[in-house]
Design a protein around this motif. Structure first.
Motif, PDB file in Angstrom:
ATOM      1  N   ILE A  73       0.835  -1.203   0.000  1.00 21.95           N
ATOM      2  CA  ILE A  73       0.000   0.000   0.000  1.00 21.95           C
ATOM      3  C   ILE A  73       0.875   1.261   0.000  1.00 21.95           C
ATOM      4  O   ILE A  73       0.666   2.182  -0.796  1.00 21.95           O
ATOM      5  CB  ILE A  73      -0.937   0.010   1.224  1.00 21.95           C
ATOM      6  N   ARG A  96       2.653   1.800  -3.293  1.00 19.39           N
ATOM      7  CA  ARG A  96       1.706   2.258  -4.301  1.00 19.39           C
ATOM      8  C   ARG A  96       1.414   3.760  -4.087  1.00 19.39           C
ATOM      9  O   ARG A  96       1.381   4.530  -5.041  1.00 19.39           O
ATOM     10  CB  ARG A  96       0.443   1.400  -4.138  1.00 19.39           C
ATOM     11  N   ARG A 144       4.388   6.048  -5.107  1.00 20.67           N
ATOM     12  CA  ARG A 144       4.706   6.099  -6.537  1.00 20.67           C
ATOM     13  C   ARG A 144       3.578   6.709  -7.358  1.00 20.67           C
ATOM     14  O   ARG A 144       3.754   6.998  -8.528  1.00 20.67           O
ATOM     15  CB  ARG A 144       4.995   4.682  -7.050  1.00 20.67           C
ATOM     16  N   SER A 145       2.422   6.882  -6.758  1.00 14.63           N
ATOM     17  CA  SER A 145       1.282   7.425  -7.505  1.00 14.63           C
ATOM     18  C   SER A 145       1.396   8.944  -7.592  1.00 14.63           C
ATOM     19  O   SER A 145       2.242   9.554  -6.944  1.00 14.63           O
ATOM     20  CB  SER A 145      -0.007   7.058  -6.768  1.00 14.63           C
ATOM     21  N   PRO A 146       0.538   9.556  -8.408  1.00 17.17           N
ATOM     22  CA  PRO A 146       0.522  11.019  -8.462  1.00 17.17           C
ATOM     23  C   PRO A 146       0.317  11.634  -7.077  1.00 17.17           C
ATOM     24  O   PRO A 146       0.842  12.711  -6.785  1.00 17.17           O
ATOM     25  CB  PRO A 146      -0.680  11.318  -9.360  1.00 17.17           C
ATOM     26  N   PHE A 147      -0.394  10.930  -6.227  1.00 14.93           N
ATOM     27  CA  PHE A 147      -0.573  11.419  -4.865  1.00 14.93           C
ATOM     28  C   PHE A 147       0.778  11.527  -4.158  1.00 14.93           C
ATOM     29  O   PHE A 147       1.043  12.479  -3.426  1.00 14.93           O
ATOM     30  CB  PHE A 147      -1.498  10.466  -4.097  1.00 14.93           C
ATOM     31  N   THR A 206       3.596  12.135  -5.599  1.00 12.17           N
ATOM     32  CA  THR A 206       4.255  13.327  -6.123  1.00 12.17           C
ATOM     33  C   THR A 206       3.772  14.577  -5.401  1.00 12.17           C
ATOM     34  O   THR A 206       4.550  15.473  -5.075  1.00 12.17           O
ATOM     35  CB  THR A 206       3.961  13.473  -7.637  1.00 12.17           C
ATOM     36  N   LEU A 207       2.472  14.604  -5.114  1.00  9.97           N
ATOM     37  CA  LEU A 207       1.921  15.744  -4.373  1.00  9.97           C
ATOM     38  C   LEU A 207       2.561  15.858  -2.991  1.00  9.97           C
ATOM     39  O   LEU A 207       2.893  16.950  -2.541  1.00  9.97           O
ATOM     40  CB  LEU A 207       0.414  15.575  -4.210  1.00  9.97           C
ATOM     41  N   LEU A 218       2.502  18.142 -11.916  1.00  9.77           N
ATOM     42  CA  LEU A 218       1.810  18.880 -10.850  1.00  9.77           C
ATOM     43  C   LEU A 218       1.102  20.103 -11.413  1.00  9.77           C
ATOM     44  O   LEU A 218      -0.006  20.452 -11.007  1.00  9.77           O
ATOM     45  CB  LEU A 218       2.802  19.317  -9.776  1.00  9.77           C
ATOM     46  N   SER A 269      -6.101   8.078  -7.138  1.00  8.00           N
ATOM     47  CA  SER A 269      -4.703   8.050  -7.509  1.00  8.00           C
ATOM     48  C   SER A 269      -4.099   6.681  -7.200  1.00  8.00           C
ATOM     49  O   SER A 269      -3.212   6.186  -7.884  1.00  8.00           O
ATOM     50  CB  SER A 269      -3.995   9.171  -6.750  1.00  8.00           C
TER      51      SER A 269
END
Ligand SMILES: Nc1ncnc2c1ncn2[C@@H]1O[C@H](COP(=O)(O)OP(=O)(O)O)[C@@H](O)[C@H]1O
Ligand SMILES: [Mg+2]
Lengths: 294, 284, 245
Positions: free
Chosen positions: B143, B146, B149-152, B154-155, C102, C114
C-alpha cells in the motif's frame, strides 16, 4: 491557609531547580538558537559527579564546584565533537534537535553503565527535622536549595550584565552575524556560553541530588521541565525563562490540591504543548509582542 | 529457533512502523516526533478492547488504527501553524502529553503496572504469529509503495520540498499533510495492536521518547523517502545489538549498550550528513 | 468591457511598516501590466495579497468583477491565478516531469483514485508546455540539478501550463544573463499575442518599457503613477524617484 503556604513553599523549591536547569538551557538556546535537549543529561552528570567526589570525602562546596567544572568540560568536549561540526556544515535546526535527543539518550545510558539504573542516594546532609514557617514545613536542605539557586541566578545576572564576556554573549544572542562583523570572537563566545550553561546545569544536578535520589533517566524529565518553564516564560529571554520555571514549579504544586499528584507531569507537558501551539514565544511574547515581531 | 522467530517477528513489526514514519518524515516532510504515541494508542486500544472487553480481533485491529488516525488528525490540526523545529517540538511535547496520560489514567491503562494482553488462539503459536506479521508487512508495504509512486505521492513530495510553491500550483497542502499523517498513524496504530499481542504486555515506558530514537535511527540509516532503504535498515538496526548477546554480557549492560549503540549510529549518520543507504532526500 | 482585475484601496501593514497604502489600479484582459518600483516598495507584497498568500488589512480585489479575497490561496491558484516567485522556487527532489505533472493536473488530490489509477503517459502535454519556454532537458532531471536559468524557465513553464486567467510574474529576469533575458522577453511577447493577461513585476525600466501595455509605479507602498510606457517615460517625476535612489 497553611495548606496553601506549604504548596507555595514546595512550588518555590521545585521552581528553584527548574529555574537553574532552564537558565543554563536558555543561555545555550539564545547564543545558539537551537534546542539542546541533552542538557537534561548534562544536569545528571553534574549530580553523579558530585556524588563521586563527595564519596572521596571532598569538602561539599569543592565537590560541587569540581563536579560543575568537570561536567562543563565534558559537555564542551561533546560540543566540539558534535554541535560544532553541525555548525560548520550549516545543518538545520531539525538535525540539531535530533542530534540532541540522540545525545540525551547516549549520556543517559553511559551514566547507567557507570552508576546503574537503580537510585543512587547522596547523603550530603544529615536528614533533619523540618522547620516550621506559618504552619508550613521546610527542611534546612530545602532552604539551601532555594538560597543556592537564587545566588546562582544572581551571579548569572551579574555575569550577563556587567562583564565584558556577558555583554559579548548578549551580542551573539542578539545577532549572530552582526556580532562577528563588529569583531566579537563569536565562536569562542558560543563555546564559553555552552560551558557556562552546562556548568550551571551541573550545579542544578547537585541541587537535585541534595533533595532526592539520582536516577539516570531523571535528566529527561528535568530537561522537559526546564524547557517547559523556558517556553512558558519566553525562551528568547534568559530572565523570562527563569521566571517561567518558577511559575511552573508553583503551578505543578498548586495543581496537586485539585488533582492526583501523578498529574503533575500531565499538567506541565500539557502546558508545553499549549504554549508551543498558541504562543511559542511564551508569556514574554504575549506581553511584549511589538518587541518580538520584526 | 524460538529466538530467531521472535527476532524476525520483531523486525517485521518495526519495519512497518518505520515505513509509516518515513511516509510522514521522508515523503511528506512532516517532522512528527510523536510517532511512538500512535504506536502506544494502538497498543493500549488493543490491550483494553481485546483483553478486557473481549471484542473480536479484526474489530480491535481496525479500531486501534482508527483511534491513532483520529488523534493524528487532531495533532496535525493543532500544529498547523508550526514549521521546522517548532513542529518537531510541538509533536514532541504532544508525545509527552500522551505518555503522561497513559501513565496517569490508571483505571483505564493500569498506569505503571501496565496491562496483560491475551493473544487470540489462532496466533498463540509463534509461527502463526510470524506469518500474520509477514502478511501485514507485505500488505502495508505494498500500500505504501503504491501511494508514494502514484501522483498522490508526487503531491506529497511537492509539499515536502516547497509548500508555498505547491499551494501556488493549487494544491491543498494542509489536506495533503492530513492525509499523509493519518495514513501513517493508522498503520502505526494497527502495528501497535500487533506489538501488544506480540509482547503480551503493555507498559507506558515501552512507548517513550527512547523508542522513537530506534525508529528514527532506522529511517535515517535507510534513507529518507526510500521504502527499500527502510526495510534494509530495519534488519541492520535490529540485528546489530544481537551481537552483544553473544558476547555474554549481563543484561544490565546489554540494555544501555544497545541504546548507546543506536544513539552513536544516529549521531554519526547525522554528522557525516549522509543520505543513508538509499536515501533520496536530505534532512534540513 | 470591465477590466479583468480591479484593485481598490488595498492596504497592508507589517508591524509598524506600512508596506502598501491605499493602492488602486486595474489591469485589462490580454495585456501586460507592469508594476515597477524600487526595492521594498511593496511589489511582491501586492502579489501576495492578490494571490491571498497574505491577508489584506483593507481594500477590495475584483477578478472578472467578482470579489475573490475570501478564497484561500490554493483555491484561488487552482481556479484563476498562476504565479512565479521572486525567490525562484522549485521542488528540489522532484523531476522536471513531476513538476510539470503537478502543474498540468487538476484533479489528482484524491488518494483513492490516484491509488488505483494507471500511470498515464502525458509526456506530449509536458513537452508541449516546455516548448513554450524553450526548455529542452531530460524530463527525469531533478530540480536540485538545474541551473538558475533553467529553474527560471521551469517555474515559468509551470505557471503557464497551470490552468489560469491571470499570470503573475515576480521579477522573471532578475539575475539572469542578457541572452536569457532576451529569450524571456520573447516568451512574454509570445504569451501576450496568445491573449494572456499578465502582471509583471520588474524593477528594470528598460525591460518593462519595451514590453508593457501599461505601467504602474509603486513607491513606499503607494501608486505614484500609472500610464502607458510613453507617459511614464515623459514623466520626470518617476525618473527622479528612480534615479534619485
Ligand atoms: N512577510 C513580511 N513580514 C514583514 N515585513 C514584510 C514581509 N514581506 C514584506 N515585508 C516588508 O514590506 C515591504 C515591501 O516589501 P516587498 O513587497 O517585498 O517589496 P518589493 O517586492 O517591492 O521589493 C518591505 O519593507 C519589506 O521589508
Ligand atoms: Mg519583491
Amino acid at each position: 491557609m497553611e495548606y496553601y503556604i506549604q504548596f507555595m513553599i514546595n512550588g518555590l523549591i521545585t521552581g528553584s531547580i527548574y529555574a537553574v536547569v532552564a537558565a543554563g538551557f536558555s543561555l545555550i538556546y539564545n547564543t545558539h538558537k537551537f534546542v539542546h535537549f541533552a542538557h537534561g543529561a548534562v544536569v545528571m552528570v553534574g549530580g553523579y559527579l558530585f556524588h563521586t567526589f563527595f564519596l572521596l570525602e571532598w569538602n561539599i562546596i569543592v565537590a560541587a564546584l569540581m563536579a560543575a567544572m568537570v561536567t562543563g568540560g565534558l559537555a564542551l568536549g561533546l560540543y566540539q565533537l558534535t554541535y560544532a561540526v553541525f555548525y560548520k556544515k550549516r545543518a538545520g535546526n531539525v538535525i540539531l534537535l535530533m542530534a540532541s535527543i540522540a545525545l540525551l539518550l547516549l549520556i543517559n545510558n553511559v551514566l547507567q553503565l557507570f552508576y546503574g539504573a537503580q537510585a543512587t542516594v547522596v547523603k550530603a546532609f544529615p536528614v533533619t527535622e523540618g522547620l516550621e514557617f506559618w504552619g508550613a514545613i521546610i527542611t534546612p536542605v530545602q532552604i539551601i536549595i532555594i538560597a543556592v539557586s537564587l545566588i546562582l541566578l544572581g551571579l548569572l545576572y551579574i555575569l550577563m550584565t556587567y562583564t565584558q564576556l556577558g555583554k559579548m554573549m548578549r551580542a551573539v544572542a542578539d545577532n549572530d552575524e552582526l556580532s562577528l562583523i563588529i569583531g566579537i570572537p563569536r565562536d569562542n563566545v558560543k563555546r564559553f556560553s555552552f560551558f557556562i550553561g552546562s556548568f550551571i546545569g551541573a550545579l542544578g544536578g547537585v541541587l537535585v541530588s541534595l533533595q532526592e535520589a539520582l536516577v539516570p533517566s531523571r535528566g529527561t524529565y528535568l530537561i522537559i521541565k526546564g524547557f517547559t518553564g523556558a517556553v512558558i516564560g519566553g525562551i528568547e529571554s534568559v530572565p523570562a525563562s527563569i521566571i517561567g520555571s518558577y511559575l511552573l514549579g508553583f503551578i505543578e504544586n498548586i495543581s496537586i490540591i485539585y488533582l492526583p499528584s501523578d498529574y503533575k507531569i500531565t499538567i506541565s507537558f500539557g502546558l508545553l504543548f499549549l504554549f508551543l501551539i498558541f504562543s511559542p514565544g511564551g508569556l514574554y511574547a504575549l506581553f511584549f509582542k511589538d518587541r518580538v515581531s520584526k | 529457533m524460538y529466538y530467531v522467530l521472535s527476532l524476525l517477528t520483531q523486525i517485521g513489526i518495526y519495519a512497518v512502523i518505520a515505513l509509516s514514519f518515513n511516509l510522514a518524515l521522508g515523503f511528506t516532510g512532516i517532522i512528527n516526533l510523536s510517532h511512538i504515541s500512535f504506536l502506544a494508542l494502538g497498543a493500549y486500544t488493543t490491550a483494553i478492547l481485546y483483553t478486557q472487553f473481549g471484542m473480536s480481533f479484526g474489530v480491535v485491529m481496525v479500531l486501534s488504527g482508527l483511534l491513532s488516525g483520529c488523534v493524528a488528525l487532531f495533532l496535525i490540526y493543532a500544529c498547523r501553524k508550526l514549521r521546522g523545529d517548532y513542529l518537531a517540538l510541538g509533536t514532541l511535547s504532544f508525545h509527552f502529553v500522551i505518555y503522561s496520560f497513559i501513565r496517569n489514567l490508571e483505571t483505564i491503562t493500569g498506569g505503571t503496572r501496565g496491562l496483560i494482553v491475551d493473544r487470540p488462539a489462532f496466533i498463540n503459536d509463534g509461527i502463526n504469529f510470524f506469518i500474520m506479521v509477514v502478511g501485514l508487512a507485505v500488505v502495508f508495504t505494498f500500500i505504501l509503495a503504491r501511494i508514494v509512486r502514484s501522483p498522490f505521492g508526487t503531491l506529497l513530495g511537492a509539499v515536502r520540498d516547497d509548500e508555498k510553491l505547491a499551494r501556488a500550483l493549487g494544491k491543498d497542502s494542509q489536506l495533503l499533510k492530513v492525509k499523509a499523517i493519518v495514513i501513517s498513524a493508522f498503520i502505526t496504530g494497527v502495528m501497535g495492536g500487533v506489538l501488544a499481542f506480540f509482547l503480551r504486555y503493555v507498559h507506558p515506558d515501552f512507548f517513550f521518547l527512547y523508542e522513537l530514537v530506534t525508529i528514527l535511527t532506522i529511517v535515517i540509516i535507510g534513507g529518507l523517502a526510500s521504502l527499500r532503504g527502510t526495510l534494509i535498515a530495519t534488519f541492520i538496526v535490529l540485528l546489530i545489538p544481537e551481537i552483544l548477546r553473544f558476547v555474554a554480557l549481563p543484561s544490565s549492560i546489554i540494555g544501555p549498550s544497545r541504546q548507546i549503540l543506536y544513539s552513536i549510529i544516529l549521531l554519526l549518520i547525522l554528522l557525516i550528513h549522509s543520505r543513508g543507504i538509499l536515501g533520496k532526500v536530505d534532512l534540513h | 468591457m470591465a477590466p479583468i482585475l480591479q484593485v481598490a484601496k488595498l492596504a497592508k501593514r507589517f508591524g509598524g511598516n506600512q508596506a502598501l497604502a491605499q493602492v488602486s489600479f486595474s489591469a485589462e484582459k490580454s495585456e501586460i501590466t507592469a508594476i515597477i518600483g524600487p526595492n521594498g516598495s511593496g511589489k511582491s507584497t501586492l502579489f501576495n495579497l492578490l494571490a491571498s498568500t497574505l491577508v489584506k488589512d483593507s481594500g477590495t480585489i475584483l477578478i472578472d468583477a467578482k470579489t475573490v479575497t475570501d478564497k484561500s490561496d490554493h483555491i484561488l491558484a487552482k481556479e484563476m491565478l498562476s504565479r512565479t516567485f521572486q525567490d525562484t522556487r522549485i521542488f528540489t527532489y522532484l523531476t522536471i516531469r513531476q513538476h510539470m505533472e503537478l502543474a498540468l493536473s487538476t484533479k489528482d488530490q484524491s488518494l483513492i483514485k490516484s491509488f488505483f489509477a494507471r500511470q498515464e503517459n502525458n509526456d506530449d502535454a509536458i513537452n508541449n508546455a516546455l516548448n513554450w519556454v524553450g526548455l529542452e532537458h531530460d524530463l527525469n532531471e531533478m530540480g536540485a540539478n538545474l541551473s538558475y536559468g533553467q529553474t527560471k524557465l521551469l517555474t515559468l513553464a509551470m505557471a503557464i501550463a497551470k490552468n489560469h486567467k491571470i499570470l503573475l510574474l515576480d521579477e522573471p529576469v532578475a539575475g539572469v544573463n542578457p541572452k536569457l533575458r532576451k529569450k524571456i522577453a520573447k516568451i512574454l511577447q509570445k504569451l501576450r499575442s496568445a491573449g494572456e493577461t499578465i502582471l509583471l513585476i520588474e524593477h528594470d525600466m528598460d525591460f518593462v518599457l519595451s514590453l508593457a501595455d501599461k505601467i504602474i509605479v509603486l513607491d513606499l507602498g503607494k501608486v505614484i503613477m500609472e500610464g502607458t510606457p510613453k507617459q511614464i517615460l515623459a514623466s520626470k517625476n518617476v525618473l527622479k524617484a528612480y534615479l534619485g535612489r
